[in-house]
Design an enzyme around this catalytic site. Structure first.
Site, PDB file in Angstrom:
ATOM      1  CE  LYS A 130       0.693   1.907   3.328  1.00  0.00           C
ATOM      2  NZ  LYS A 130       2.012   2.452   3.830  1.00  0.00           N
ATOM      3  CE1 TYR A 214      -1.089  -0.020   7.999  1.00  0.00           C
ATOM      4  CE2 TYR A 214      -0.125   2.017   7.192  1.00  0.00           C
ATOM      5  CZ  TYR A 214      -0.050   0.651   7.382  1.00  0.00           C
ATOM      6  OH  TYR A 214       1.053  -0.033   6.946  1.00  0.00           O
TER       7      TYR A 214
HETATM    8  P1  NAD Z   1      12.437   1.690   1.946  1.00  0.00           P
HETATM    9  O1  NAD Z   1      12.949   3.029   1.564  1.00  0.00           O
HETATM   10  O2  NAD Z   1      12.940   1.078   3.205  1.00  0.00           O
HETATM   11  O3  NAD Z   1      12.680   0.641   0.765  1.00  0.00           O
HETATM   12  C1  NAD Z   1      12.414   0.967  -0.581  1.00  0.00           C
HETATM   13  C2  NAD Z   1      13.185   0.044  -1.491  1.00  0.00           C
HETATM   14  O4  NAD Z   1      13.013   0.493  -2.837  1.00  0.00           O
HETATM   15  C3  NAD Z   1      14.700   0.024  -1.218  1.00  0.00           C
HETATM   16  O5  NAD Z   1      15.160  -1.287  -1.349  1.00  0.00           O
HETATM   17  C4  NAD Z   1      15.271   0.883  -2.334  1.00  0.00           C
HETATM   18  O6  NAD Z   1      16.595   0.532  -2.689  1.00  0.00           O
HETATM   19  C5  NAD Z   1      14.313   0.579  -3.471  1.00  0.00           C
HETATM   20  N1  NAD Z   1      14.277   1.623  -4.509  1.00  0.00           N
HETATM   21  C6  NAD Z   1      14.297   1.384  -5.821  1.00  0.00           C
HETATM   22  N2  NAD Z   1      14.272   2.514  -6.516  1.00  0.00           N
HETATM   23  C7  NAD Z   1      14.260   3.515  -5.619  1.00  0.00           C
HETATM   24  C8  NAD Z   1      14.234   4.935  -5.716  1.00  0.00           C
HETATM   25  N3  NAD Z   1      14.207   5.545  -6.904  1.00  0.00           N
HETATM   26  N4  NAD Z   1      14.213   5.644  -4.568  1.00  0.00           N
HETATM   27  C9  NAD Z   1      14.190   5.052  -3.368  1.00  0.00           C
HETATM   28  N5  NAD Z   1      14.211   3.699  -3.199  1.00  0.00           N
HETATM   29  C10 NAD Z   1      14.235   2.947  -4.322  1.00  0.00           C
HETATM   30  O7  NAD Z   1      10.831   1.823   1.986  1.00  0.00           O
HETATM   31  P2  NAD Z   1       9.804   0.910   2.768  1.00  0.00           P
HETATM   32  O8  NAD Z   1       9.486   1.561   4.060  1.00  0.00           O
HETATM   33  O9  NAD Z   1      10.245  -0.484   2.770  1.00  0.00           O
HETATM   34  O10 NAD Z   1       8.501   1.099   1.841  1.00  0.00           O
HETATM   35  C11 NAD Z   1       8.340   0.420   0.610  1.00  0.00           C
HETATM   36  C12 NAD Z   1       6.848   0.303   0.296  1.00  0.00           C
HETATM   37  O11 NAD Z   1       6.223  -0.450   1.319  1.00  0.00           O
HETATM   38  C13 NAD Z   1       6.108   1.629   0.246  1.00  0.00           C
HETATM   39  O12 NAD Z   1       5.125   1.584  -0.757  1.00  0.00           O
HETATM   40  C14 NAD Z   1       5.448   1.735   1.602  1.00  0.00           C
HETATM   41  O13 NAD Z   1       4.230   2.497   1.584  1.00  0.00           O
HETATM   42  C15 NAD Z   1       5.164   0.288   1.909  1.00  0.00           C
HETATM   43  N6  NAD Z   1       5.173   0.018   3.349  1.00  0.00           N
HETATM   44  C16 NAD Z   1       4.213  -0.776   3.852  1.00  0.00           C
HETATM   45  C17 NAD Z   1       4.179  -1.050   5.193  1.00  0.00           C
HETATM   46  C18 NAD Z   1       3.160  -1.977   5.758  1.00  0.00           C
HETATM   47  O14 NAD Z   1       3.107  -2.137   6.969  1.00  0.00           O
HETATM   48  N7  NAD Z   1       2.360  -2.634   4.942  1.00  0.00           N
HETATM   49  C19 NAD Z   1       5.152  -0.503   6.045  1.00  0.00           C
HETATM   50  C20 NAD Z   1       6.157   0.276   5.488  1.00  0.00           C
HETATM   51  C21 NAD Z   1       6.153   0.530   4.140  1.00  0.00           C
END
Ligand code: NAD
Length: 363
Positions: A130, A214
């Site tokens: 999401k 959420y």
């Molecule tokens: P994060 O920044 O920790 O990870 C993002 C990943 O994408 C990294 O591995 C990064 O290297 C990669 N990436 C590829 N291209 C990129 C770019 N141009 N810029 C930045 N990163 C890039 O983020 P996250 O917190 O893991 O979030 C990722 C997704 O998951 C989002 O859509 C977020 O809304 C969702 N999320 C969901 C939950 C949940 O509980 N369901 C919790 C956190 C995040």
């Protein structure tokens, strides 16, 4: 042999329990779902992959990452073969990897559509994080691509698989709280500068898209209704350079057909421990925290005598395992997921309305 009532309950209990003991090949004798994880960030490495590891119905078989070193370390941890590490350019080759059944997409929001569509075209089912996308049009295109490929598309609304959230819904539906009159919900945090979440091109919007979603989703599953009227405000209070392209705060109300009003708040400017509170004619419940990864607490009072006080088990990635298990069941039994693409699209349309009600561009 005559069975007493107690014998009967015990046998019924055993029969139910045995139906839920998975075999080495999963509950129905099918092979575990092979997952390809796209994007090795916080949610995939800290939560999704450990959650799948605890599942008997799935295993991590491939990785897509822009950082080969990081991917190799994760591959070693999860027993993924080095030949099943892809990058963003060559990931379409997952089409030829028969071990991969499904793709989990955990990239910045604006990349969800492209990688969902590429995965569907490669013949894979998709579980996408999401918010589903950064525009309503992209969300629709994702649904179309999955349908065209005859593959499942599920949006990772993990709270809908959480036993305490399910309990709250059941209490409301069964009438224990009486007619619901109002809901309050909030979720936010004080964001660090430099996050991709502050860049509209990658995030699509601010806290509403990230954590306010959420409160929106919970208001919908708690009432079981769809909002009819929306009013909203948005503001930037801290002019410190973080909020040049996304909003800092959104406060909104949603009126549902029954007359229930949900009042919600989200921010990137301070910590709002995610919660919801539901007020009914006979009682009220509150979940605080409600949207954390663990340690959820459901409390409440019904009438004068009945107290509710339940904690979810601590430090067990239950939601992620349950979510992955549900997805496996849907693939094995050709069922529509509980949170399909259409559920993500509905939130996208509503977030677009919320932004417009706050005087901002829609999605
Ligand atoms: P994060 O920044 O920790 O990870 C993002 C990943 O994408 C990294 O591995 C990064 O290297 C990669 N990436 C590829 N291209 C990129 C770019 N141009 N810029 C930045 N990163 C890039 O983020 P996250 O917190 O893991 O979030 C990722 C997704 O998951 C989002 O859509 C977020 O809304 C969702 N999320 C969901 C939950 C949940 O509980 N369901 C919790 C956190 C995040």
């Amino acid at each position: 042999m005559t069975l007493t009532r107690r014998d009967f309950s015990r046998l019924a209990g055993l029969a139910t329990a045995s139906a839920f003991v998975p075999s080495a090949h999963g509950q129905t004798g099918q092979h575990p779902i092979g997952w390809c994880v796209v994007g090795l960030g916080r949610i995939s490495m800290d939560h999704f992959m450990p959650g799948v590891k605890l599942s008997q119905k799935g295993k991590i078989v491939a990785l897509v990452s822009g950082h080969r070193d990081k991917a190799e370390k994760q591959a070693t941890l999860y027993g993924v073969s080095q030949s099943a590490i892809y990058n963003y350019d060559n990931m379409d080759a997952i089409r030829d990897n028969k071990e991969i059944d499904a793709v989990y997409i955990a990239l910045p929001n604006s990349m969800h559509a492209e990688y969902t569509i590429r995965s569907a075209k490669a013949g894979k089912h998709v579980l996408c994080e999401k918010p589903m996308a950064t525009s309503v049009a992209d969300a629709k295109a994702m649904i179309e691509a999955s349908k065209a490929a005859n593959r499942k598309l599920m949006i990772a609304y993990r709270c809908q698989f959480d036993p305490l959230h399910i309990k709250a819904i059941e209490m409301i539906r069964s009438g224990q709280l009486g007619q619901i009159q109002g809901i309050e919900s909030a979720f936010g945090f004080n964001i660090q500068p430099g996050e991709w979440r502050l860049d509209r091109k990658l995030a699509g919007g601010g806290p509403l898209m990230d954590v306010g979603i959420y409160c929106l989703n919970a208001s919908r599953y708690l009432t079981g209704e769809e909002p009819q009227e929306i009013k909203a405000y948005s503001s930037v209070i801290d002019h410190d350079g973080r909020f040049n392209t996304v909003e800092e705060n959104v406060s909104w109300t949603m009126k549902f057909p029954s007359g229930i009003v949900a009042a919600c708040n989200t921010t990137y400017g301070g910590n709002m421990n995610g919660y919801f509170r539901v007020h009914g004619a006979k009682g009220a419940i509150e979940m605080l925290p409600a949207f954390n990864y663990d340690g959820m607490h459901l409390a409440g009072q019904i009438g004068r005598d009945q107290k509710i006080d339940e904690l979810s088990p601590v430090r067990e990635p239950m939601e992620f395992t349950r979510q992955a298990d549900h997805f496996a069941d849907c693939v094995w039994n050709d069922r529509t997921p509980k949170t399909p693409g259409e559920e993500g699209l509905r939130d996208m349309e509503l977030m677009s309305e919320i932004y417009q009600a706050a005087g901002l561009p829609g999605l």
